[in-house]
Scaffold this active site. Structure first.
Site, PDB file in Angstrom:
ATOM      1  N   HIS A  49       0.889  -1.168   0.000  1.00  0.00           N
ATOM      2  CA  HIS A  49       0.000   0.000   0.000  1.00  0.00           C
ATOM      3  C   HIS A  49       0.924   1.214   0.000  1.00  0.00           C
ATOM      4  CE1 HIS A  49      -2.827   3.041   0.600  1.00  0.00           C
ATOM      5  NE2 HIS A  49      -2.696   3.174   1.909  1.00  0.00           N
ATOM      6  N   ASP A  51       1.516   4.980  -1.253  1.00  0.00           N
ATOM      7  CA  ASP A  51       0.888   6.184  -1.805  1.00  0.00           C
ATOM      8  C   ASP A  51       1.769   6.788  -2.892  1.00  0.00           C
ATOM      9  OD1 ASP A  51      -1.539   6.617  -0.129  1.00  0.00           O
ATOM     10  OD2 ASP A  51      -0.058   6.603   1.476  1.00  0.00           O
ATOM     11  N   ASP A 173      -7.878   1.914   0.997  1.00  0.00           N
ATOM     12  CA  ASP A 173      -7.580   3.138   1.737  1.00  0.00           C
ATOM     13  C   ASP A 173      -8.351   4.383   1.310  1.00  0.00           C
ATOM     14  OD1 ASP A 173      -6.131   4.282   3.891  1.00  0.00           O
ATOM     15  OD2 ASP A 173      -4.815   5.282   2.467  1.00  0.00           O
TER      16      ASP A 173
END
Length: 224
Positions: A49, A51, A173
């Site tokens: 995960h 960003d 998310d």
């Protein structure tokens, strides 16, 4: 066309159980280990995960700069994942953000690239979602969602072929989820999607009623 929605982090997936002998050089669902039918099989899914820009810039996330803001260095995640997969053939990993993977891939030697291609063909390294990033949903125009997924899909297809085709959406998310994104994912050919941010009251109720998995009819116009 409907899409399966799963709102949980305890995922009964196809990773890590050493009980099924799979065909050589198989990927996708053929690479799944089904576990033992007489036992409760719990599968831990290691995933990314990362960003593509948030508290730091894309470059800072990739190279690990400005650790005073956040400790994150994506290039080392990929380095260590590939090494770990090579060390143990029972390990599996799923990768999400193609923007970072594309950058890392272009910096690797031919030997490493060949190793990664074999891991993909064996179903041990799997790409899910497949977009350039994990897009937000509430304020994102549908054209942008389609374009950024197309960019990622094209890279995966040109580089790895059919074994790299994402089959699952991965929205763990974004702050809120939209019907339009579920509809787009169904039309992209995904078999389902996982999302992780859900109102606590909704999650509590689904836990009590055992409805964490559901079929979401995201568009009345999709038909079967």
């Amino acid at each position: 066309m409907y899409i399966l929605i799963v709102v949980t982090f305890i995922i009964a997936a196809c990773y890590g159980a050493p009980y099924k002998v799979k065909p050589f050089n198989s990927c996708g669902y053929e690479a799944c280990n089904l576990g033992q039918p007489d036992k409760l099989n719990v599968h831990l899914v290691a995933h990314t995960h990362d960003d593509v820009g948030w508290l730091k810039t894309v470059d800072q996330y990739y190279y690990g700069a400005r650790s005073d803001i956040q400790r994150a260095s994506v290039q080392y995640i990929l380095d260590s994942v590939i090494e770990s997969l090579v060390q143990n053939p029972e390990r599996r990993f799923i990768y999400v953000e193609i923007a970072f993977f594309w950058r890392w891939w272009n910096q690797q030697s031919q030997e490493i690239q060949d190793t990664v291609k074999q891991l993909v063909n064996d179903g041990r390294l799997e790409f899910i979602s497949g977009g350039w990033c994990m897009n937000d949903e509430g304020a994102t125009h549908y054209n942008s969602i389609i374009d950024q997924h197309t960019l990622g899909f094209q890279f995966l297809n040109d580089t790895f072929g059919e074994c790299a085709r994402p089959k699952i959406g991965w929205q763990i998310d974004p702050f809120g989820h939209s019907r339009e994104v579920a509809s787009l994912f169904a039309q992209m050919g995904f078999d389902g999607t996982f999302f992780g941010r859900v109102d606590y009251q909704d999650k509590d109720q689904r836990n009590k009623t055992k409805t964490m998995e559901m079929i979401w009819k995201a568009s009345a116009n999709l038909g079967q």
